[in-house]
Motif scaffolding. Structure first.
Motif, short mmCIF file in Angstrom:
data_model
loop_
_atom_site.label_atom_id
_atom_site.label_comp_id
_atom_site.label_asym_id
_atom_site.label_seq_id
_atom_site.Cartn_x
_atom_site.Cartn_y
_atom_site.Cartn_z
N LEU B 87 1.16 -10.99 1.43
CA LEU B 87 0.85 -10.76 0.02
C LEU B 87 2.05 -11.20 -0.81
N VAL B 93 -1.97 -6.36 -7.16
CA VAL B 93 -3.12 -6.62 -6.30
C VAL B 93 -4.08 -7.59 -7.00
N ASN B 96 -2.57 -11.01 -7.01
CA ASN B 96 -2.62 -11.57 -5.66
C ASN B 96 -3.98 -12.19 -5.39
N MET B 97 -5.03 -11.47 -5.75
CA MET B 97 -6.38 -11.96 -5.47
C MET B 97 -6.75 -13.11 -6.41
N ALA B 119 -13.13 -6.33 -4.86
CA ALA B 119 -12.49 -5.01 -4.84
C ALA B 119 -13.51 -3.93 -4.52
N LEU B 128 -5.87 -2.10 -8.17
CA LEU B 128 -5.67 -3.44 -8.71
C LEU B 128 -4.36 -3.63 -9.46
N GLN B 139 -4.31 -0.67 3.27
CA GLN B 139 -4.65 -1.17 1.93
C GLN B 139 -4.19 -2.61 1.77
N ARG B 140 -3.00 -2.92 2.30
CA ARG B 140 -2.51 -4.31 2.22
C ARG B 140 -3.46 -5.24 2.94
N VAL B 143 -6.35 -5.94 0.77
CA VAL B 143 -6.02 -6.88 -0.30
C VAL B 143 -5.99 -8.30 0.26
N ARG B 147 -8.23 -11.33 -1.07
CA ARG B 147 -7.73 -12.63 -1.51
C ARG B 147 -8.57 -13.75 -0.88
#
Ligand SMILES: Nc1ncnc2c1ncn2[C@@H]1O[C@H](COP(=O)(O)OP(=O)(O)O)[C@@H](O)[C@H]1O
Ligand SMILES: [Mg+2]
Lengths: 298, 366
Positions: B87, B93, B96-97, B119, B128, B139-140, B143, B147
């Motif tokens: 990430l 977040v 990142n996405m 999400a 977010l 959680q990472r 994410v 992505r």
């Protein structure tokens, strides 16, 4: 175990605890003593400068008074220094040279470090080592050949000559710092960016520079310090007062004939030391913020 | 159409390491394909060649009907999830996405719509605005998947995405990944060294070893019909037992001789298949779950053997018992109530319908 030995053991164990406590006390005393000594050694010159700069010329000349105390403090030397067009010129020269050198250094070293750490090409490893080796050559050795080069370019007695040569001091070391920082960024991060559609320049601007900000700030501080405090090159290349930076201007031009204007020299030197202090304080905050916000890995 | 084809793909690294040695593979649209194999067998290299992060030394890679050998990663329309998440640490977040979409100049509201949808699929809506360092490992991982999802690519590539998580979370995220695939149906190529992950996730499993494919097939087929001793030993836990054996033709009936006075009959429907191999050096392969206590009556074709137990390992639901046949360690799974005792003899039943006979020289399952 008998009661007798147990009783003999007890005071011994007690004594041990006591000696541990005493050892710790001694360690503390020792470290405080050395810290105080170190602080005195480092702070004595600036304090002396500050005291001297606040004295009147008459008080300075009076041999009967303690040099460490100020009887009647005055800001006259600061006033005179700040009104001295020569001093203001030195200040401007230092500022211009440093600003340009820091900018040039950061652009070159960030680009170079990015290429050397990420774009695998033939000889990149050797080149990276070579860059660092150049930093090990001292400027006292380099100023003679550089004098020829700067002279050949007609840049002697010009701040532009300094803008040209200072990066030879700053770029290698800053590149080296940046290579280290970039190398610590996991390879998957650029691969993710590559897949996300980033070009090399976008990867540098949007990923590497923000992530390596602490390193960039460390390198900037270094370039700033080197450039602001450079002494050998300006001594060698500059003789005209209008082109002098602070480091040599203050010591060479604030002397009238044979009389040293100590008050002004001290005030000037302290004023000259102010920008680095400000930069350190301001950027250190950023530096630490950058460190804690980094968190590259899980 | 987003099928992926590999044709005789070879990867030769500088320095002469041949990481991938001629792989042919056809992955269908919407398929969840798992590459599994021991560490260093060339799984990641294969995946990275598909992603365009490594050059293909020989052969061709096709994605959705286009040969992509010379196409850079960003134009291959793939998304990749890395083991360490990768990430961007300085972005939230959301950023990142959105990064990949922004670089592709998607309009703002479209970006927002896609990120919100991803999400909600991954239930990370309330994260977010956070930076990656404020997220837990699971959680990472979400994410990182988000992505990939927002890009809506032709192919998802996963390289050991769960290896950094602890055991409990790994199982949870495994289910999550399967759910995501059922929701978005994107063709997926997933690399893992964990055969359980491979079995549970895959439509089709590709077992790799030393840079070549050992076998390709649906999980159950690999489990029941392994083609080689490697696949037989790699799939399933505890691993299949391999016991040196001889085929003996006694009075017209074929039996498998495991040791002194220990033999089991070949099932009638396999006699013809095994008969020609009588002279070879053979291995009798049987999984621990097919060596049980004798009281199970629901199964046909049980061959009784009596063994002396060395060690017993109660697991609650079942008990693992260990013993030796002619010095070869063997493991069996018995009912906890079967009364297994270390140091005592026990009568076990070999489920002969589930046995395998392996040519010890070629490693082929006969
Ligand atoms: N960049 C590289 N240069 C040289 N050899 C490599 C490189 N990357 C991987 N290898 C080698 O290729 C083989 C396969 O590696 P990899 O595909 O990462 O295995 P896996 O993902 O299955 O564990 C290993 O022997 C590894 O050492
Ligand atoms: Mg790998």
């Amino acid at each position: 175990m008998t009661a007798a030995t147990a009783r003999r053991d007890f005071p011994r164990a007690y004594g041990k605890v006591g000696s541990l406590h005493r050892e710790r006390l001694w360690a503390l005393r020792l470290s405080y003593t050395s810290l105080i000594v170190a602080a005195i050694i480092f702070l004595a010159p600036p304090v002396y400068m500050l005291m001297t700069s606040l004295k009147t010329n008459a008080e300075m000349a009076d041999q009967t008074l303690s040099p460490w105390l100020v009887r009647s403090p005055t800001l006259e030397h600061y006033g005179a220094t700040l009104e001295n067009p020569l001093f203001l010129g030195f200040f401007a020269n230092s500022a211009i040279v440093t600003l340009l050198v820091v900018s040039i250094t950061m652009v070159i070293s960030v680009l170079a470090a990015f290429a050397l750490s990420r774009m695998r090409f033939w000889g990149s490893q050797t080149l990276a080592t070579g860059v660092f080796l150049t930093y090990l050559v001292p400027d006292t050795l380099l100023f003679i050949p550089l004098y020829q080069i700067v002279g050949g370019l007609g840049l002697l007695n010009s701040i532009w000559g300094l803008v040209l040569v200072y990066p030879t001091l700053t770029v290698p070391f800053c590149t080296w710092i940046m290579i280290g920082y970039f190398a610590s960024i996991p390879k998957e991060l650029d691969e993710a960016a590559l897949i996300d559609g980033a070009s090399w320049p976008q990867m540098l601007l949007k990923i590497f520079i923000p992530v390596a900000l602490p390193g960039i700030i460390a390198a900037t501080i270094f370039a700033f310090t080197v450039s602001w405090a450079a002494f050998v090159y300006p001594t060698a290349f500059i003789t005209r007062p209008e082109e002098m930076p602070l480091t040599i201007g203050v010591v060479s031009q604030l002397v009238r004939g044979d009389t040293f204007a100590w008050g002004q020299i001290m005030a000037g030197a302290l004023l000259a030391a102010l920008p680095p202090v400000v930069v350190y304080v301001f950027l250190m905050d950023y530096y630490i913020a950058g460190l804690t916000a980094g968190a590259t890995k899980g | 159409m987003s099928e992926v084809n590999l044709r005789k793909v070879v990867k030769l690294f500088e320095g002469g390491v041949q990481a991938v040695r001629g792989i042919d593979l056809e992955i269908a649209d919407h398929e969840f394909c798992v590459l599994v194999g021991p560490s260093g067998c060339g799984k990641s290299t294969t995946l990275r060649m598909i992603a365009g992060l490594e050059e293909v030394s020989e052969g061709e890679i096709w994605i959705g009907g286009t040969m992509v050998n010379d196409i850079p990663p960003k134009d291959r329309d793939i998304a990749m999830v890395f083991q360490n998440y990768a990430l961007y640490p300085h972005m939230t977040v959301f950023e990142n996405m959105a990064f990949g979409l922004k670089l592709r100049h998607f309009p703002k509201d479209e970006i927002k719509r896609r990120v919100d949808r991803a999400a909600s699929i991954l239930s990370i809506g309330e994260l977010l605005d956070r930076k990656p360092k404020a997220l837990s490992g699971g959680q990472r991982q979400r994410v990182a998947m988000g992505r990939a999802i927002v890009r809506d690519p032709k192919v998802f590539l996963f390289d050991e995405p769960l290896s950094n998580l602890d055991a409990k979370l790994r199982v949870q995220m495994r289910t999550e990944i399967k759910k995501v695939h059922q929701a978005v149906k994107t063709t997926t190529i997933y690399v893992t060294h964990d055969q359980v992950e491979a079995m549970t996730l895959a439509d089709r499993v590709v077992v790799m070893n030393h840079g070549v494919i050992e076998q390709v097939g649906p999980p159950n087929e690999l489990y029941h019909h392994p083609a080689t001793i490697f696949v037989a030993g790699f799939i399933g836990s505890p691993a299949m037992n391999f016991i040196p054996a001889r085929l003996v033709n006694a009075a017209g009936a074929l039996t498998i001789q495991l040791g002194q006075g220990l033999s089991v009959p070949v099932p009638a429907d396999r006699t013809a298949r095994y008969a020609p191999h009588a002279s070879k050096k053979l291995l009798f392969g049987i999984r621990p779950e097919h060596l049980t206590e004798t009281t199970r009556t629901d199964k046909q074709n049980l061959a009784p053997i009596t063994v002396d137990l060395d060690v017993i390992e109660p697991m609650g639901m079942e008990t693992l018992v260990h013993f030796r046949i002619e010095g070869t360690p063997v493991c069996a799974r018995v009912d906890p109530a079967a009364g297994a005792q270390a140091g005592a003899p026990m009568r076990l039943a070999a489920h002969m319908d589930q046995m395998h006979l392996i040519d010890a020289d070629t490693g082929r399952v006969l």
